[in-house]
Write a protein that holds these residues in place. Structure first.
Motif, PDB file in Angstrom:
ATOM      1  N   THR A 413       0.838  -1.191   0.000  1.00  0.00           N
ATOM      2  CA  THR A 413       0.000   0.000   0.000  1.00  0.00           C
ATOM      3  C   THR A 413       0.874   1.242   0.000  1.00  0.00           C
ATOM      4  O   THR A 413       1.797   1.372   0.808  1.00  0.00           O
ATOM      5  N   PHE A 414       0.595   2.138  -0.917  1.00  0.00           N
ATOM      6  CA  PHE A 414       1.290   3.426  -1.005  1.00  0.00           C
ATOM      7  C   PHE A 414       0.279   4.516  -0.653  1.00  0.00           C
ATOM      8  O   PHE A 414      -0.850   4.510  -1.165  1.00  0.00           O
ATOM      9  N   THR A 415       0.678   5.435   0.205  1.00  0.00           N
ATOM     10  CA  THR A 415      -0.224   6.499   0.659  1.00  0.00           C
ATOM     11  C   THR A 415       0.465   7.848   0.562  1.00  0.00           C
ATOM     12  O   THR A 415       1.640   7.986   0.932  1.00  0.00           O
ATOM     13  N   VAL A 416      -0.257   8.831   0.051  1.00  0.00           N
ATOM     14  CA  VAL A 416       0.221  10.217   0.022  1.00  0.00           C
ATOM     15  C   VAL A 416      -0.834  11.091   0.676  1.00  0.00           C
ATOM     16  O   VAL A 416      -2.013  11.023   0.323  1.00  0.00           O
ATOM     17  N   GLN A 417      -0.433  11.898   1.656  1.00  0.00           N
ATOM     18  CA  GLN A 417      -1.332  12.847   2.294  1.00  0.00           C
ATOM     19  C   GLN A 417      -1.491  14.074   1.397  1.00  0.00           C
ATOM     20  O   GLN A 417      -0.545  14.498   0.739  1.00  0.00           O
ATOM     21  N   PHE A 418      -2.670  14.651   1.382  1.00  0.00           N
ATOM     22  CA  PHE A 418      -2.896  15.804   0.514  1.00  0.00           C
ATOM     23  C   PHE A 418      -2.151  17.048   0.965  1.00  0.00           C
ATOM     24  O   PHE A 418      -2.007  17.997   0.186  1.00  0.00           O
ATOM     25  N   GLU A 419      -1.664  17.061   2.183  1.00  0.00           N
ATOM     26  CA  GLU A 419      -0.842  18.191   2.603  1.00  0.00           C
ATOM     27  C   GLU A 419       0.457  18.257   1.809  1.00  0.00           C
ATOM     28  O   GLU A 419       1.149  19.285   1.807  1.00  0.00           O
ATOM     29  N   ALA A 420       0.803  17.170   1.115  1.00  0.00           N
ATOM     30  CA  ALA A 420       1.994  17.156   0.266  1.00  0.00           C
ATOM     31  C   ALA A 420       1.699  17.596  -1.170  1.00  0.00           C
ATOM     32  O   ALA A 420       2.611  17.667  -1.996  1.00  0.00           O
ATOM     33  N   ILE A 421       0.439  17.875  -1.471  1.00  0.00           N
ATOM     34  CA  ILE A 421       0.033  18.259  -2.825  1.00  0.00           C
ATOM     35  C   ILE A 421      -0.199  19.765  -2.872  1.00  0.00           C
ATOM     36  O   ILE A 421      -1.026  20.304  -2.131  1.00  0.00           O
ATOM     37  N   ASP A 422       0.507  20.451  -3.747  1.00  0.00           N
ATOM     38  CA  ASP A 422       0.485  21.915  -3.773  1.00  0.00           C
ATOM     39  C   ASP A 422      -0.918  22.478  -3.953  1.00  0.00           C
ATOM     40  O   ASP A 422      -1.306  23.434  -3.271  1.00  0.00           O
ATOM     41  N   ARG A 423      -1.706  21.926  -4.866  1.00  0.00           N
ATOM     42  CA  ARG A 423      -3.035  22.494  -5.105  1.00  0.00           C
ATOM     43  C   ARG A 423      -3.914  22.348  -3.860  1.00  0.00           C
ATOM     44  O   ARG A 423      -4.717  23.237  -3.549  1.00  0.00           O
ATOM     45  N   ALA A 424      -3.778  21.266  -3.155  1.00  0.00           N
ATOM     46  CA  ALA A 424      -4.547  21.077  -1.929  1.00  0.00           C
ATOM     47  C   ALA A 424      -4.161  22.126  -0.884  1.00  0.00           C
ATOM     48  O   ALA A 424      -5.020  22.650  -0.164  1.00  0.00           O
ATOM     49  N   ARG A 425      -2.872  22.455  -0.810  1.00  0.00           N
ATOM     50  CA  ARG A 425      -2.427  23.484   0.127  1.00  0.00           C
ATOM     51  C   ARG A 425      -2.969  24.851  -0.270  1.00  0.00           C
ATOM     52  O   ARG A 425      -3.416  25.635   0.575  1.00  0.00           O
ATOM     53  N   LEU A 426      -2.948  25.144  -1.575  1.00  0.00           N
ATOM     54  CA  LEU A 426      -3.460  26.433  -2.055  1.00  0.00           C
ATOM     55  C   LEU A 426      -4.958  26.560  -1.820  1.00  0.00           C
ATOM     56  O   LEU A 426      -5.470  27.657  -1.569  1.00  0.00           O
ATOM     57  N   ASP A 427      -5.664  25.432  -1.909  1.00  0.00           N
ATOM     58  CA  ASP A 427      -7.107  25.428  -1.672  1.00  0.00           C
ATOM     59  C   ASP A 427      -7.455  25.333  -0.192  1.00  0.00           C
ATOM     60  O   ASP A 427      -8.644  25.339   0.159  1.00  0.00           O
ATOM     61  N   ASP A 428      -6.428  25.248   0.660  1.00  0.00           N
ATOM     62  CA  ASP A 428      -6.654  25.014   2.090  1.00  0.00           C
ATOM     63  C   ASP A 428      -7.516  23.769   2.267  1.00  0.00           C
ATOM     64  O   ASP A 428      -8.491  23.752   3.024  1.00  0.00           O
ATOM     65  N   ASP A 429      -7.123  22.716   1.551  1.00  0.00           N
ATOM     66  CA  ASP A 429      -7.928  21.500   1.457  1.00  0.00           C
ATOM     67  C   ASP A 429      -7.032  20.279   1.667  1.00  0.00           C
ATOM     68  O   ASP A 429      -7.053  19.333   0.883  1.00  0.00           O
ATOM     69  N   THR A 430      -6.245  20.335   2.723  1.00  0.00           N
ATOM     70  CA  THR A 430      -5.228  19.297   2.931  1.00  0.00           C
ATOM     71  C   THR A 430      -5.712  18.135   3.792  1.00  0.00           C
ATOM     72  O   THR A 430      -4.964  17.193   4.028  1.00  0.00           O
ATOM     73  N   GLU A 431      -6.948  18.195   4.247  1.00  0.00           N
ATOM     74  CA  GLU A 431      -7.478  17.148   5.118  1.00  0.00           C
ATOM     75  C   GLU A 431      -7.900  15.946   4.271  1.00  0.00           C
ATOM     76  O   GLU A 431      -9.004  15.888   3.742  1.00  0.00           O
ATOM     77  N   GLY A 432      -7.013  14.981   4.125  1.00  0.00           N
ATOM     78  CA  GLY A 432      -7.342  13.810   3.329  1.00  0.00           C
ATOM     79  C   GLY A 432      -6.094  13.113   2.833  1.00  0.00           C
ATOM     80  O   GLY A 432      -4.958  13.548   3.082  1.00  0.00           O
ATOM     81  N   THR A 484      -2.907  20.515  -9.714  1.00  0.00           N
ATOM     82  CA  THR A 484      -4.200  19.858  -9.526  1.00  0.00           C
ATOM     83  C   THR A 484      -4.088  18.848  -8.394  1.00  0.00           C
ATOM     84  O   THR A 484      -3.005  18.348  -8.114  1.00  0.00           O
ATOM     85  N   GLN A 485      -5.211  18.548  -7.791  1.00  0.00           N
ATOM     86  CA  GLN A 485      -5.187  17.543  -6.735  1.00  0.00           C
ATOM     87  C   GLN A 485      -5.003  16.140  -7.309  1.00  0.00           C
ATOM     88  O   GLN A 485      -4.516  15.249  -6.615  1.00  0.00           O
ATOM     89  N   SER A 486      -5.380  15.947  -8.582  1.00  0.00           N
ATOM     90  CA  SER A 486      -5.223  14.625  -9.193  1.00  0.00           C
ATOM     91  C   SER A 486      -3.756  14.252  -9.401  1.00  0.00           C
ATOM     92  O   SER A 486      -3.441  13.100  -9.692  1.00  0.00           O
ATOM     93  N   GLU A 487      -2.850  15.208  -9.206  1.00  0.00           N
ATOM     94  CA  GLU A 487      -1.419  14.892  -9.252  1.00  0.00           C
ATOM     95  C   GLU A 487      -1.042  13.827  -8.211  1.00  0.00           C
ATOM     96  O   GLU A 487       0.004  13.189  -8.321  1.00  0.00           O
ATOM     97  N   VAL A 488      -1.904  13.645  -7.219  1.00  0.00           N
ATOM     98  CA  VAL A 488      -1.604  12.674  -6.176  1.00  0.00           C
ATOM     99  C   VAL A 488      -1.420  11.275  -6.763  1.00  0.00           C
ATOM    100  O   VAL A 488      -0.608  10.482  -6.262  1.00  0.00           O
TER     101      VAL A 488
END
Length: 517
Positions: A413-432, A484-488
């Motif tokens: 299993t590979f997991t990436v937190q959205f706090e590591a994704i630039d668009r999520a940080r810009l959207d203040d949407d890192t919870e996930g 984009t968040q889909s970069e995850v």
């Protein structure tokens, strides 16, 4: 008295025997009824044998009927209640309209985080519900009786009942068929709790008739429908208590996702009682008092309305399935992997026969039925890659095996937190987060989960990858727009690539590059 309220007389819930009314009796519900169960409708007179008779006008039935008719088949479609089924009338369509209004409230409440100052929002609940009814009535045109008639389908409104292994009776007419499809869907499950029936409650079939916001709402059931509407009503101004029997929220999802959503609910003021035993309901002072046992302690939850959302029951009663030689049980109509029942002439699709009770799954099964029933196809339901999403905020979407199944199978299993994704940080949407379960050696994708604001949109990329049989290596090579968040997903592909860069390979590369200097 119902007065001017429109009631579909042909539909009677097989458990309660109570007609369901479309309320309120406004222009929007009148328009809806005129589309999906017009009072002036005249059933056709059957002539000759049908290639396909479809029982049930929900998603599975509509796709079967329109797909078969489009290929030149002689098709009959029978619906006892409302064409469009649960999705249009009592499910996906009305709920997502309300969720959108609730999200607008949250956006205003959180605007200050983005440097935008505004007054606290005032929610006009009646306007929210009218907007929903208006949108539903507009969309209903796609599922209308007249549209299907114009496309070559014989539409019958009334109760269908098998009279033999190759005949169906409806409204006094007898239809002979070469093949038939049972697509009667499912209804809300009831529970036997002392006082509940007397106190009264809503289900997904009646909650959308509300025109006044309940000050206090108790939601029984912590699955997708319960979670979605609990958050929505809380955002619209109700005091909400969500009561779940299991120890986690959304028990069929990744436990990490359930914990994250429970945390968000706590922030938004939704009172969540998990591992609860719902004991009884009493009425006092015009309100409902729910007795709930949690961790050995009995609590009282006071509510003006109760929403019961504890699963679904397949609609198999009163259809003469025994006469047709169709096997069924409490789980629904029994089908094989090609969607055929114990009667080789009869198939089934959708909620009445599947554990995947989603509109898109019913659509996919219906397409299998068309190929197998009419064109000697050998398509298998087990080959379908079926994603699903819960439209809370954040949304939770999933496809393939679960996190627990991945552990049991030895998958990586590979997991990436959205706090590591630039668009999520810009959207203040890192919870996930986003996770992929894969074969460690080949990178073949076995399952994925996304928890993000638009996870339902994002999961389609993983469904496509699994359907096409491409792995994490392909995701790593796929260029995603930045930011984009889909970069995850690309990031997860990179994570897998790093596992292939072993110490031996790293040493080899170093020697090669040193030689090239």
């Amino acid at each position: 008295m119902l007065g001017k309220r429109r009631v579909i007389d042909e539909y009677v819930d097989s458990m309660s025997k109570t007609p369901i009314a479309l309320l309120p009796d406004d222009v929007h519900n009148q328009r809806l009824t005129d589309h999906v169960h017009p009072s002036s409708w005249s059933n056709p007179v059957p002539s000759g044998r049908y290639n396909l008779v479809v029982i049930g006008g929900g998603t599975a039935g509509l796709i079967c009927a329109i797909g078969a008719a489009g290929m030149g088949a002689k098709v009959a479609l029978i619906e006892r209640h409302l064409l469009g089924g649960d999705c249009l009338n009592f499910g996906c369509v009305p709920s997502k309209s309300i969720l959108r209004s609730a999200r607008a409230v949250a956006n205003v409440q959180n605007a200050e985080r983005f440097g935008v100052h505004t007054s606290p929002p005032e929610v006009d609940f009646a306007a929210v519900m009218e907007r929903m009814r208006s949108q539903r009535s507009e969309i209903s045109e796609h599922d209308s009786a007249q549209r299907f008639k114009d496309l070559g389908v014989d539409v019958y409104l009334g109760e269908a009942r098998f009279s033999s292994k190759n005949e169906i009776e409806v409204a006094g007419a007898r239809l002979r068929f070469a093949k038939a499809v049972i697509a009667t869907g499912a209804r809300p499950r009831k529970i036997d709790v002392p006082g509940l029936e007397d106190a009264g409650y809503k289900t997904n079939e009646t909650i959308f008739s509300l025109t006044e916001r309940p000050a206090r709402l108790a939601v029984i059931g912590a699955g997708p429908i319960g979670a979605e509407l609990a958050q929505a009503f809380a955002r619209l101004g109700s005091e909400v208590t969500l009561i779940g029997r299991d120890a986690t929220l959304l028990p069929k999802e990744d436990a990490r996702a359930g914990r994250l959503l429970a945390s968000r609910f706590a922030q938004e003021g939704v009172n969540v009682l998990l591992g609860a035993n719902f004991k009884s309901v009493t009425m006092a002072g015009g309100v409902k008092h729910l007795s709930v046992e949690v961790n050995g302690e009995v609590q009282t939850v006071i509510a003006d309305e109760i929403l019961l959302s504890v699963g679904r029951v397949p609609n198999t009663e009163n259809m003469g399935l025994e006469l047709a030689g169709v096997d069924f049980d409490a789980k629904g109509v029994a089908v094989n992997d090609r969607m055929r029942t114990s009667n080789k002439r009869i198939y089934a699709a959708g909620d009445v026969c599947s554990r995947y009770q989603f509109t898109h799954a019913a659509d996919a099964m219906a397409r299998i039925v068309i190929q197998n029933a009419l064109f000697l196809g050998r398509k298998k339901a087990s080959a379908l890659v079926i994603p699903w999403a819960t439209y809370t905020e954040p949304e939770i979407a999933h496809v393939g095996i679960s996190h627990e199944e991945a552990k049991a199978r030895g998958a990586t299993t590979f997991t990436v937190q959205f706090e590591a994704i630039d668009r999520a940080r810009l959207d203040d949407d890192t919870e996930g987060f986003a996770s992929v379960h894969a074969d460690a050696k080949s990178g073949r994708i076995l399952g994925a989960t996304a928890v993000a604001s638009h996870a339902g949109e994002m999961i389609a990329e993983m469904s496509l990858a699994m359907t096409a049989g491409v792995g994490l290596g392909t995701l790593a090579k796929t260029i995603h727009p930045y930011p984009t968040q889909s970069e995850v997903w690309k990031r997860l592909g990179d994570e897998w690539n790093r596992t292939r860069f072993t110490p031996w390979l790293q040493s080899l590369f170093k020697r090669w590059l040193a030689w090239r200097r």
